[in-house]
Design a protein around this motif. Structure first.
Motif, mmCIF file in Angstrom:
data_model
loop_
_atom_site.group_PDB
_atom_site.id
_atom_site.type_symbol
_atom_site.label_atom_id
_atom_site.label_comp_id
_atom_site.label_asym_id
_atom_site.label_seq_id
_atom_site.Cartn_x
_atom_site.Cartn_y
_atom_site.Cartn_z
ATOM 1 N N SER A 185 0.810 -1.213 0.000
ATOM 2 C CA SER A 185 0.000 0.000 0.000
ATOM 3 C C SER A 185 0.846 1.267 0.000
ATOM 4 N N ARG A 186 2.123 1.143 0.353
ATOM 5 C CA ARG A 186 2.987 2.328 0.455
ATOM 6 C C ARG A 186 4.097 2.348 -0.597
ATOM 7 N N THR A 187 4.137 1.334 -1.453
ATOM 8 C CA THR A 187 5.291 1.154 -2.335
ATOM 9 C C THR A 187 4.929 1.341 -3.799
ATOM 10 N N SER A 188 5.823 1.989 -4.505
ATOM 11 C CA SER A 188 5.699 2.124 -5.952
ATOM 12 C C SER A 188 7.087 1.972 -6.572
ATOM 13 N N ILE A 189 7.161 1.187 -7.632
ATOM 14 C CA ILE A 189 8.408 1.026 -8.367
ATOM 15 C C ILE A 189 8.141 1.358 -9.826
ATOM 16 N N PHE A 190 8.986 2.198 -10.391
ATOM 17 C CA PHE A 190 8.855 2.545 -11.791
ATOM 18 C C PHE A 190 10.236 2.651 -12.409
ATOM 19 N N ARG A 191 10.292 2.764 -13.728
ATOM 20 C CA ARG A 191 11.577 2.738 -14.410
ATOM 21 C C ARG A 191 11.689 3.854 -15.436
ATOM 22 N N ASP A 192 12.921 4.135 -15.793
ATOM 23 C CA ASP A 192 13.246 5.046 -16.887
ATOM 24 C C ASP A 192 14.182 4.272 -17.811
ATOM 25 N N ALA B 191 15.298 4.972 -20.709
ATOM 26 C CA ALA B 191 16.312 5.805 -21.374
ATOM 27 C C ALA B 191 17.545 5.985 -20.492
ATOM 28 N N LYS B 192 17.310 6.042 -19.193
ATOM 29 C CA LYS B 192 18.425 6.215 -18.250
ATOM 30 C C LYS B 192 18.897 4.884 -17.670
ATOM 31 N N ASN B 193 18.207 3.798 -18.020
ATOM 32 C CA ASN B 193 18.551 2.482 -17.483
ATOM 33 C C ASN B 193 18.492 2.479 -15.952
ATOM 34 N N GLN B 194 17.410 3.024 -15.440
ATOM 35 C CA GLN B 194 17.237 3.171 -13.994
ATOM 36 C C GLN B 194 15.859 2.673 -13.565
ATOM 37 N N PHE B 195 15.766 2.252 -12.320
ATOM 38 C CA PHE B 195 14.460 2.032 -11.732
ATOM 39 C C PHE B 195 14.451 2.625 -10.327
ATOM 40 N N THR B 196 13.277 3.036 -9.906
ATOM 41 C CA THR B 196 13.127 3.850 -8.696
ATOM 42 C C THR B 196 12.116 3.231 -7.745
#
Length: 115
Positions: free
Chosen positions: A67-74, A76-81
């Motif tokens: 309920s408190r977590t989100s993961i997303f990526r970029d 183009a930058k080869n990153q995930f957050t």
């Protein structure tokens, strides 16, 4: 050589949102069948899987913090957050990004939640 590097603040105040980014080098975040995870280890506890984003952008989260977590990526930058909202001192931990099945791990970053 594949390397993962976590980055983000080392100190976060209670109730704020923690944001950590993992930068991947040596391979692509879209490499087939890779699952890019966030894992943490709180003081005196074992490793806790928080969630992951797959090579095709799908996400999955641990029920304990979904309920408190989100993961997303970029891509183009080869990153995930990782974003973790409404943090409390219990979220104090070393946070790792990893592709565990291939044994790709970052070195970890200490996050302390304190006012």
């Amino acid at each position: 050589q594949v390397q993962l590097q976590e980055s983000g603040p080392g100190l976060v105040k209670p109730s704020q949102t923690l944001s950590l980014t993992c930068t991947i080098s040596g391979t692509s975040i879209t490499t087939d069948y890779c699952n890019w995870s966030w894992i943490r280890q709180s003081p005196g506890k074992g490793l806790e899987w928080m969630g992951a984003i797959t090579y095709d952008g799908s996400t999955g989260y641990s029920p304990s913090c979904k309920s408190r977590t989100s993961i997303f990526r970029d891509t183009a930058k080869n990153q995930f957050t990782l974003q973790l909202s409404s943090v409390t001192p219990e979220d104090t931990a070393v946070y790792y990004c990893a592709e565990a099945s291939r044994d790709y791990w970052g070195r970890g970053t200490q996050v302390t939640v304190s006012s």
